[in-house]
Design a protein around this motif. Sequence first.
Motif, PDB file in Angstrom:
ATOM      1  N   ILE A 157      -5.089  21.218 138.237  1.00 60.49           N
ATOM      2  CA  ILE A 157      -5.984  20.374 139.009  1.00 60.49           C
ATOM      3  C   ILE A 157      -6.544  21.290 140.218  1.00 60.49           C
ATOM      4  CG2 ILE A 157      -6.064  18.388 140.706  1.00 60.49           C
ATOM      5  CD1 ILE A 157      -3.814  16.944 138.899  1.00 60.49           C
ATOM      6  N   LEU A 158      -5.688  22.002 140.965  1.00 52.76           N
ATOM      7  CA  LEU A 158      -6.295  22.698 142.170  1.00 52.76           C
ATOM      8  C   LEU A 158      -7.102  23.770 141.786  1.00 52.76           C
ATOM      9  CD1 LEU A 158      -5.958  23.681 145.129  1.00 52.76           C
ATOM     10  CD2 LEU A 158      -4.247  25.244 144.234  1.00 52.76           C
ATOM     11  N   GLN A 159      -6.788  24.183 140.473  1.00 48.66           N
ATOM     12  CA  GLN A 159      -7.886  25.345 140.011  1.00 48.66           C
ATOM     13  C   GLN A 159      -9.219  24.727 139.540  1.00 48.66           C
ATOM     14  OE1 GLN A 159      -5.308  27.051 136.896  1.00 48.66           O
ATOM     15  NE2 GLN A 159      -4.366  28.627 138.109  1.00 48.66           N
ATOM     16  N   LEU A 160      -9.066  23.584 139.076  1.00 48.55           N
ATOM     17  CA  LEU A 160     -10.472  22.816 138.837  1.00 48.55           C
ATOM     18  C   LEU A 160     -11.328  22.741 140.099  1.00 48.55           C
ATOM     19  CD1 LEU A 160      -9.122  20.437 136.009  1.00 48.55           C
ATOM     20  CD2 LEU A 160     -10.606  22.341 135.738  1.00 48.55           C
ATOM     21  N   LEU A 161     -10.561  22.163 141.114  1.00 50.80           N
ATOM     22  CA  LEU A 161     -11.066  22.114 142.422  1.00 50.80           C
ATOM     23  C   LEU A 161     -11.801  23.231 143.075  1.00 50.80           C
ATOM     24  CD1 LEU A 161      -8.583  19.449 144.139  1.00 50.80           C
ATOM     25  CD2 LEU A 161     -10.873  18.937 143.086  1.00 50.80           C
ATOM     26  N   MET A 162     -11.044  24.356 142.648  1.00 48.10           N
ATOM     27  CA  MET A 162     -11.493  25.677 143.246  1.00 48.10           C
ATOM     28  C   MET A 162     -12.676  25.937 142.661  1.00 48.10           C
ATOM     29  SD  MET A 162      -9.399  26.846 145.896  1.00 48.10           S
ATOM     30  CE  MET A 162      -7.803  27.125 146.498  1.00 48.10           C
ATOM     31  N   VAL A 163     -13.043  25.813 141.428  1.00 48.40           N
ATOM     32  CA  VAL A 163     -14.157  26.126 140.876  1.00 48.40           C
ATOM     33  C   VAL A 163     -15.162  24.981 140.845  1.00 48.40           C
ATOM     34  CG1 VAL A 163     -13.177  27.897 139.574  1.00 48.40           C
ATOM     35  CG2 VAL A 163     -13.288  25.635 138.482  1.00 48.40           C
ATOM     36  N   GLU A 164     -14.797  23.848 141.707  1.00 51.48           N
ATOM     37  CA  GLU A 164     -15.666  22.727 141.896  1.00 51.48           C
ATOM     38  C   GLU A 164     -16.160  21.767 140.716  1.00 51.48           C
ATOM     39  OE1 GLU A 164     -19.545  24.422 143.262  1.00 51.48           O
ATOM     40  OE2 GLU A 164     -18.389  26.543 143.935  1.00 51.48           O
ATOM     41  N   ASP A 165     -14.913  21.850 139.895  1.00 51.15           N
ATOM     42  CA  ASP A 165     -15.053  20.880 138.612  1.00 51.15           C
ATOM     43  C   ASP A 165     -14.287  19.767 139.231  1.00 51.15           C
ATOM     44  OD1 ASP A 165     -15.461  19.550 136.358  1.00 51.15           O
ATOM     45  OD2 ASP A 165     -14.840  21.535 135.267  1.00 51.15           O
ATOM     46  N   GLU A 331     -14.035  35.684 149.272  1.00 51.56           N
ATOM     47  CA  GLU A 331     -13.153  35.201 150.372  1.00 51.56           C
ATOM     48  C   GLU A 331     -11.548  36.027 150.275  1.00 51.56           C
ATOM     49  OE1 GLU A 331     -13.023  33.077 153.021  1.00 51.56           O
ATOM     50  OE2 GLU A 331     -14.914  32.013 152.628  1.00 51.56           O
ATOM     51  N   PHE A 332     -11.036  36.154 149.001  1.00 50.22           N
ATOM     52  CA  PHE A 332     -10.045  36.995 148.930  1.00 50.22           C
ATOM     53  C   PHE A 332      -9.985  37.998 147.987  1.00 50.22           C
ATOM     54  CE2 PHE A 332      -9.741  32.336 148.865  1.00 50.22           C
ATOM     55  CZ  PHE A 332      -9.180  32.066 150.107  1.00 50.22           C
ATOM     56  N   THR A 333      -8.767  38.822 147.830  1.00 49.96           N
ATOM     57  CA  THR A 333      -9.009  39.924 146.825  1.00 49.96           C
ATOM     58  C   THR A 333      -8.994  39.221 145.499  1.00 49.96           C
ATOM     59  OG1 THR A 333      -6.545  39.844 146.509  1.00 49.96           O
ATOM     60  CG2 THR A 333      -7.301  41.183 148.736  1.00 49.96           C
ATOM     61  N   ALA A 334      -9.351  40.245 144.586  1.00 43.83           N
ATOM     62  CA  ALA A 334      -9.493  40.073 143.289  1.00 43.83           C
ATOM     63  C   ALA A 334      -8.293  39.658 142.439  1.00 43.83           C
ATOM     64  CB  ALA A 334     -10.030  41.355 142.409  1.00 43.83           C
ATOM     65  N   VAL A 335      -7.298  40.208 143.056  1.00 48.22           N
ATOM     66  CA  VAL A 335      -6.018  39.726 142.304  1.00 48.22           C
ATOM     67  C   VAL A 335      -5.709  38.378 142.882  1.00 48.22           C
ATOM     68  CG1 VAL A 335      -3.637  40.304 142.713  1.00 48.22           C
ATOM     69  CG2 VAL A 335      -4.937  42.041 142.403  1.00 48.22           C
ATOM     70  N   ASN A 336      -5.720  38.053 144.284  1.00 46.10           N
ATOM     71  CA  ASN A 336      -5.285  36.776 144.785  1.00 46.10           C
ATOM     72  C   ASN A 336      -6.498  35.654 144.210  1.00 46.10           C
ATOM     73  OD1 ASN A 336      -3.113  37.712 146.114  1.00 46.10           O
ATOM     74  ND2 ASN A 336      -4.181  37.624 147.948  1.00 46.10           N
ATOM     75  N   ALA A 337      -7.412  36.060 143.846  1.00 41.14           N
ATOM     76  CA  ALA A 337      -8.543  35.180 143.472  1.00 41.14           C
ATOM     77  C   ALA A 337      -8.085  34.737 141.874  1.00 41.14           C
ATOM     78  CB  ALA A 337      -9.891  35.644 143.693  1.00 41.14           C
ATOM     79  N   ALA A 338      -7.777  35.717 141.222  1.00 40.68           N
ATOM     80  CA  ALA A 338      -7.496  35.338 139.909  1.00 40.68           C
ATOM     81  C   ALA A 338      -6.206  34.561 139.687  1.00 40.68           C
ATOM     82  CB  ALA A 338      -7.023  36.869 139.305  1.00 40.68           C
ATOM     83  N   LYS A 339      -5.180  34.965 140.583  1.00 43.50           N
ATOM     84  CA  LYS A 339      -4.083  34.171 140.797  1.00 43.50           C
ATOM     85  C   LYS A 339      -4.606  32.631 141.208  1.00 43.50           C
ATOM     86  CE  LYS A 339      -0.639  37.550 141.868  1.00 43.50           C
ATOM     87  NZ  LYS A 339       0.324  38.080 142.777  1.00 43.50           N
ATOM     88  N   VAL A 340      -5.154  32.482 141.639  1.00 44.40           N
ATOM     89  CA  VAL A 340      -5.576  30.901 142.218  1.00 44.40           C
ATOM     90  C   VAL A 340      -6.503  30.364 140.983  1.00 44.40           C
ATOM     91  CG1 VAL A 340      -7.239  29.877 143.814  1.00 44.40           C
ATOM     92  CG2 VAL A 340      -5.631  31.394 144.708  1.00 44.40           C
ATOM     93  N   LEU A 341      -7.361  31.284 140.432  1.00 47.18           N
ATOM     94  CA  LEU A 341      -8.055  30.630 139.368  1.00 47.18           C
ATOM     95  C   LEU A 341      -7.362  30.460 137.930  1.00 47.18           C
ATOM     96  CD1 LEU A 341     -11.458  32.278 139.992  1.00 47.18           C
ATOM     97  CD2 LEU A 341     -11.150  30.127 140.139  1.00 47.18           C
ATOM     98  N   GLY A 342      -6.033  31.400 138.003  1.00 45.61           N
ATOM     99  CA  GLY A 342      -5.637  31.261 136.713  1.00 45.61           C
ATOM    100  C   GLY A 342      -6.087  32.021 135.714  1.00 45.61           C
ATOM    101  N   VAL A 343      -6.751  33.017 136.099  1.00 47.16           N
ATOM    102  CA  VAL A 343      -7.499  34.217 134.999  1.00 47.16           C
ATOM    103  C   VAL A 343      -7.066  35.539 135.608  1.00 47.16           C
ATOM    104  CG1 VAL A 343      -9.448  32.847 134.763  1.00 47.16           C
ATOM    105  CG2 VAL A 343      -9.509  34.232 136.459  1.00 47.16           C
TER     106      VAL A 343
END
Length: 497
Positions: A157-165, A331-343
């Motif tokens: 759910i958080l990852q969906l919110l992070m990508v504005e869905d 906003e964040f490093t590519a590594v952390n952005a990937a973890k937040v987005l689940g990719v």
Amino acid sequence: MAGREDGNRQQRTAAGPGPAWAEELLGHLRPAGRDVGRVVGWLAGAVGGDVALQDAAGNLLAGTRLPLDEGLVTDITAGRIASAAWESRDRHQRLVRVEHPSHTCVLAVSREAPFDRRAADVVTHTAQVIELLLTARESTAAGHRLRRATSDLRLAILQLLMVEDTIAARRVAAGLWPGLLDADTACVYVVESDAAVRDRIAEECLDRTGEDALVVRCPAMDGHVIVVSPRDTTGEALRSLVGRHPDIFLGGSVRQSLARTATAYGQAVSALAVAHFRPDKTAVYAERTHPERLMDPEALRGWTARVLRPLDTLPHHTRAELLATTRLGLEFTAVNAAKVLGVSRNTVRARMERVETLLGTNFADLTVRAVVHLALNTQIGLPDVHVPDGTRNSPLRLSDLLSGPAVRTWAQGLLGRLDADARNPRRTLRGWITAGGNAERAAQTLGMHPQTVREHVRSAEPVLERQLLAAGTDLYEVVLAHLAVGDLDLPDFRRHG
């Protein structure tokens, strides 16, 4: 050889009032002693024989492998009989069915002496204890699986919110937490603790917020718990939690629309850095004058639409995915952005490279990152501002937006705070930005040691009240200030900007 029908299973003989073996057996039900292998080992010693606990397929679960009559084992596991006795000239065996939540097991005991009343009672009661232990273990495992699944769902759910869905996020949340995301706005909080105690802190966050918040173990930072809540009471509940623990900190965002959850998260992380220097270990993101608020909204929205126009040819879902990923990647490093987005981080980089290509620019340049960040935040922050016909094709450029008197006054006031320092950190900061935030390259240009560059940049952070060494909104505002006063050249965009 003898067997007992299943219907007689409940007619067990009592072991007598408080024999020593019964006390020992019951001791295995205490929390510290709940181990099936230990119970089987104890039984072997109590009856002076060999013991095996196996499932219907013949897999040994505990004890010693024994030669058993396959027909008896099948009858017991199939439920036709509850127990059986078998004997030969030199061996005596007892087989008892042990119920299990998912499958039936057989407890087999073999010894040289015949089974007297005491030995038979010990075997029967031990089978009951093993049933309890197996059931408890299965329940515990099921509880762990349920908690893990729920935790994974919260992260999704958080990852969906992070990508504005927000539509999909509400749909997923509605099944378990009805009404949680019905509000249009929410605050994001980040609780920081030692990674070793994070699970306990996350459980306490859940207990204190109940059904009123989305509590997620941060996938990027091991010591962080992210809390998204539309309720005003959540902040106070989390502050009381911080007050009870000596080594945890709390950062919170200002209220944002659900579509700006990623922005709110960045604010909470920024506030968390401030919380480390506060006596109460908590901080809320301080709303300050942001440069975009000093610009004409219609002009800013028109400029943004023109800058991002190369992405308009993409399918809607692809465009949204690229923009959301780029916003987090800036906003964040590519590594952390990937973890937040689940990719994967390669996916983040590939999406950002595609945006670079479409915009005809290079994100290695901090001025480019700052300008694109401004456009992305404007797109989501001013979604309803009317853009007059023709604005998309007007000659208005970034230089026009930055040259307004309000923006220039803000920029001069911000950077002017550094002028009192005799070390001239303003010059160092300008060279460091020009070098893409690389201290080594900046040092070569400025003729100083890389560590000196870092010290100058770090010393500018409390003066400017912004984090600079970590990429994000704070750094990009400082870059825009340099552009506004003319200390840096405007970035080069292909055909627009």
